[in-house]
Design an enzyme around this catalytic site. Structure first.
Site, PDB file in Angstrom:
ATOM      1  N   SER A  22      32.247  81.548   5.839  1.00 46.45           N
ATOM      2  CA  SER A  22      31.240  81.581   6.923  1.00 46.45           C
ATOM      3  C   SER A  22      30.126  80.572   6.674  1.00 46.45           C
ATOM      4  CB  SER A  22      30.655  82.983   7.083  1.00 46.45           C
ATOM      5  OG  SER A  22      30.102  83.428   5.869  1.00 46.45           O
ATOM      6  N   ASN A 109      26.945  92.874   1.027  1.00 48.65           N
ATOM      7  CA  ASN A 109      26.888  93.656   2.263  1.00 48.65           C
ATOM      8  C   ASN A 109      25.451  93.995   2.669  1.00 48.65           C
ATOM      9  OD1 ASN A 109      29.602  93.459   2.041  1.00 48.65           O
ATOM     10  ND2 ASN A 109      29.973  95.617   1.508  1.00 48.65           N
ATOM     11  N   THR A 154      16.234  86.795  52.942  1.00 47.83           N
ATOM     12  CA  THR A 154      17.204  87.798  52.490  1.00 47.83           C
ATOM     13  C   THR A 154      18.550  87.286  53.013  1.00 47.83           C
ATOM     14  OG1 THR A 154      17.084  89.184  54.461  1.00 47.83           O
ATOM     15  CG2 THR A 154      15.525  89.706  52.713  1.00 47.83           C
ATOM     16  N   HIS A 155      19.593  87.496  52.276  1.00 49.69           N
ATOM     17  CA  HIS A 155      20.925  86.962  52.629  1.00 49.69           C
ATOM     18  C   HIS A 155      20.884  85.446  52.824  1.00 49.69           C
ATOM     19  CE1 HIS A 155      21.976  91.181  53.515  1.00 49.69           C
ATOM     20  NE2 HIS A 155      20.764  91.212  54.070  1.00 49.69           N
ATOM     21  N   SER A 276      23.438  58.767  39.184  1.00 49.79           N
ATOM     22  CA  SER A 276      24.892  58.765  39.234  1.00 49.79           C
ATOM     23  C   SER A 276      25.384  57.408  38.765  1.00 49.79           C
ATOM     24  CB  SER A 276      25.339  59.028  40.671  1.00 49.79           C
ATOM     25  OG  SER A 276      26.602  58.453  40.902  1.00 49.79           O
ATOM     26  N   LYS A 282      21.504  58.308  44.051  1.00 49.82           N
ATOM     27  CA  LYS A 282      21.489  59.715  43.636  1.00 49.82           C
ATOM     28  C   LYS A 282      20.403  60.056  42.634  1.00 49.82           C
ATOM     29  CE  LYS A 282      23.846  62.727  44.510  1.00 49.82           C
ATOM     30  NZ  LYS A 282      25.191  63.156  44.144  1.00 49.82           N
ATOM     31  N   ASN A 284      19.975  63.577  40.627  1.00 57.60           N
ATOM     32  CA  ASN A 284      20.601  64.889  40.503  1.00 57.60           C
ATOM     33  C   ASN A 284      19.776  65.858  39.655  1.00 57.60           C
ATOM     34  OD1 ASN A 284      22.852  64.002  41.942  1.00 57.60           O
ATOM     35  ND2 ASN A 284      23.824  63.186  40.090  1.00 57.60           N
ATOM     36  N   GLU A 289      21.019  72.578  36.724  1.00 53.25           N
ATOM     37  CA  GLU A 289      22.425  73.007  36.763  1.00 53.25           C
ATOM     38  C   GLU A 289      22.917  73.401  35.374  1.00 53.25           C
ATOM     39  OE1 GLU A 289      24.929  70.126  39.045  1.00 53.25           O
ATOM     40  OE2 GLU A 289      22.979  69.254  39.491  1.00 53.25           O
ATOM     41  N   TYR A 316      31.202  98.242   5.713  1.00 51.52           N
ATOM     42  CA  TYR A 316      31.389  96.822   6.010  1.00 51.52           C
ATOM     43  C   TYR A 316      32.866  96.487   6.197  1.00 51.52           C
ATOM     44  CZ  TYR A 316      31.381  91.753   5.744  1.00 51.52           C
ATOM     45  OH  TYR A 316      31.573  90.431   6.025  1.00 51.52           O
ATOM     46  N   GLN A 321      31.722  89.408   9.870  1.00 54.06           N
ATOM     47  CA  GLN A 321      31.296  88.039   9.581  1.00 54.06           C
ATOM     48  C   GLN A 321      31.213  87.202  10.866  1.00 54.06           C
ATOM     49  OE1 GLN A 321      32.336  85.855   5.898  1.00 54.06           O
ATOM     50  NE2 GLN A 321      33.755  84.726   7.200  1.00 54.06           N
ATOM     51  N   LYS A 324      27.462  86.352  13.393  1.00 54.83           N
ATOM     52  CA  LYS A 324      26.305  85.448  13.378  1.00 54.83           C
ATOM     53  C   LYS A 324      26.397  84.280  14.353  1.00 54.83           C
ATOM     54  CE  LYS A 324      26.830  85.807   8.929  1.00 54.83           C
ATOM     55  NZ  LYS A 324      27.300  87.208   8.911  1.00 54.83           N
TER      56      LYS A 324
HETATM   57  N1  ARG Z   1      29.898  86.207   4.625  1.00 55.85           N
HETATM   58  C1  ARG Z   1      29.879  87.620   4.783  1.00 55.85           C
HETATM   59  C2  ARG Z   1      29.433  87.977   6.203  1.00 55.85           C
HETATM   60  O1  ARG Z   1      28.890  87.160   6.846  1.00 55.85           O
HETATM   61  C3  ARG Z   1      28.944  88.237   3.804  1.00 55.85           C
HETATM   62  C4  ARG Z   1      29.329  89.613   3.408  1.00 55.85           C
HETATM   63  C5  ARG Z   1      30.645  89.600   2.706  1.00 55.85           C
HETATM   64  N2  ARG Z   1      30.912  90.857   2.078  1.00 55.85           N
HETATM   65  C6  ARG Z   1      32.135  91.113   1.631  1.00 55.85           C
HETATM   66  N3  ARG Z   1      32.293  92.271   1.079  1.00 55.85           N
HETATM   67  N4  ARG Z   1      33.130  90.309   1.774  1.00 55.85           N
HETATM   68  O2  ARG Z   1      29.655  89.066   6.655  1.00 55.85           O
END
Ligand code: ARG
Length: 462
Positions: A22, A109, A154-155, A276, A282, A284, A289, A316, A321, A324
């Site tokens: 990760s 964890n 409205t609408h 454009s 143009k 834009n 958007e 856990y 993982q 994030k």
């Molecule tokens: N990289 C892991 C995560 O983002 C950290 C925790 C990993 N814990 C484990 N027991 N493998 O969740």
């Protein structure tokens, strides 16, 4: 070999190493990881679990690593699974055994839960500040253009005239609620999981109140299993981002429409428009958007995390993982959208005449004429029908209600008198809506005052 490789005889396959890592995502959490480790080491020393010398070496080592990451001198090793491993391995390379003592009484964890909560708090705070800047830009337009009348819809059909400022302030209210959702997400992240260890707590005499205070958390979490499994605070943050993105899509959709030649209500500044490559004329509204478009990914981030967390047994699981990337993306995207929308709104030119001309189209006085009759005793449903006939007459003649003569009005009802002209003037129509929350100048000025003091209050709460 990984820091956990003791019970293994072979290294991980190169592909699975990359697949399981990760680091490319969570390296963004390096500040939080260093802060969490510093607090943990400080507390371990205060509790006599490690020596003061070891704690000092850890402190120094971590400070050096943080500086190196910031300056770009830190070389991330692709073989490190995550930011926790990368920093701990480097710390150990730099300070030896003291580095190996840092993980005493801790698991990745509770470490990752702690880092993520610190990160969510930080990003919620950044977003709260960016939210205020956008609200100020909208409020500024409302203040500078007080008195400008536009058609309310409205609408997507002309309905009743409203003040342009009233329309702008509607978005300020939406964003005020978004601010509150972000503040709530920050509160939901504000608990310290450190000390929950892998899942069950730890045998070391950890002082969880001490790390809670050092890291600026509100209180220590009270159930170790929940503490390492809980990612509600990320859902809350992404949800707050998603709702705010949806609000921005509504604003941007209107800006796109208003800047068409059909509407001509606003002109975006050159710095918030693009040309454009083929059509030289143009201009834009690309950025409006794009903000509208980016909402799709943010809502996707919310759905992705909800589905990832669904059915996970305690405690856990590696699935987590995946939490994030979406949360980081949602916060980054919304922050950019806020910044872009604030600049775009602040610099757009308003065209009061075009708005007024549009407000004259579409019989916007109709409700007021019906109210006129109802106030003179005619049942409202009947009054509605009478005005319907007048509109039909205008339709046939190709004129507006204000072009009808008193005789035309009186042919439909004897209740019409000279004073009907007061119901045909757009400014009078607007100002007649003098109920709390209405579009009269008096109410809108009051709203403006409320919202600017709310902004001051919100600024103080950041
Ligand atoms: N990289 C892991 C995560 O983002 C950290 C925790 C990993 N814990 C484990 N027991 N493998 O969740």
């Amino acid at each position: 070999m990984a820091l956990w490789s003791g019970r293994f005889e072979e290294g991980v396959d190169e592909f699975t190493q990359r697949f399981g890592a990760s680091l490319p995502v969570d390296r963004k959490l390096y500040l939080q990881d260093v802060a969490g480790s510093m607090a943990h080491a400080e507390m371990l020393a205060a509790q006599g679990v490690i020596s003061d010398e070891d704690a000092a070496a850890i402190r120094q080592g971590l400070a050096g690593i943080k500086d190196d990451i910031e300056s770009g001198a830190f070389v991330f090793d692709v073989n490190d699974e995550d930011i926790h491993m990368a920093i701990e391995a480097e710390l150990t390379r730099r300070i030896g055994d003291a580095g190996r003592r840092l993980h005493t009484g801790r698991s990745r964890n509770d470490q990752v839960a702690t880092d993520s909560r610190l990160y969510a708090k930080r990003r919620a705070t950044d977003l709260m500040a960016a939210n205020i800047a956008l609200r100020e830009a909208l409020l500024g337009q409302a203040q500078r253009n007080m008195g400008v009348i536009m058609p309310g819809y409205t609408h997507m059909q002309h309905a009743q005239p409203v003040l342009f400022s009233h329309h702008m302030l509607a978005y300020v209210w939406m964003l005020t609620r978004d601010f509150q959702r972000l503040a709530a997400a920050r509160i939901s992240a504000d608990a310290n999981p450190l000390g929950s260890a892998a899942l069950a707590g730890t045998t070391y005499p950890l002082d969880r109140e001490a790390t809670t205070a050092m890291l600026g958390f509100d209180f220590p979490t009270q159930n170790s299993l929940d503490a390492v499994s809980d990612r509600d605070f990320l859902l809350d943050l992404i949800y707050a981002c998603s709702v705010s993105c949806l609000h921005l899509t509504r604003l941007c959709e209107e800006i796109v429409l208003w800047s068409t030649s059909e509407f001509g209500f606003v002109t975006l500044s050159d710095s918030y428009s693009t040309g454009s490559s083929i059509m030289p004329q143009k201009k834009n509204p690309d950025f409006a958007e794009l903000i509208r478009g980016k909402s799709g990914r943010v809502v996707g981030d919310l759905v992705a995390l909800m589905v990832t967390l669904k059915s996970l047994p305690l405690a856990y699981n590696k699935d987590m993982q995946e939490d994030k990337e979406g949360a980081i993306d949602a916060a980054d995207t919304l922050e950019d959208c806020y910044v872009c929308a604030a600049g775009m709104v602040d610099t757009m030119a308003i065209h009061p005449d075009a708005m007024m001309d549009a407000a004259k189209e579409g019989y916007l006085a109709a409700t007021d004429i019906a109210d006129y009759l109802a106030k003179k005793g005619m049942p409202f449903r009947r009054a509605h029908e009478v005005v319907g006939h007048l509109v039909l007459l205008c339709d046939k003649r190709g004129c507006g209600l204000e072009d009808l003569s008193l005789d035309d009005f009186r042919a439909e009802s004897e209740l019409f008198e000279e004073d009907i002209v007061g119901c045909l003037d757009l400014k009078s129509i607007v100002d007649a809506r003098d109920v709390i929350g209405g579009t009269s100048s008096h109410q809108v000025s009051h709203q403006m005052a409320m919202l600017s003091s709310q902004i001051q209050q919100d600024k103080a709460s950041i």
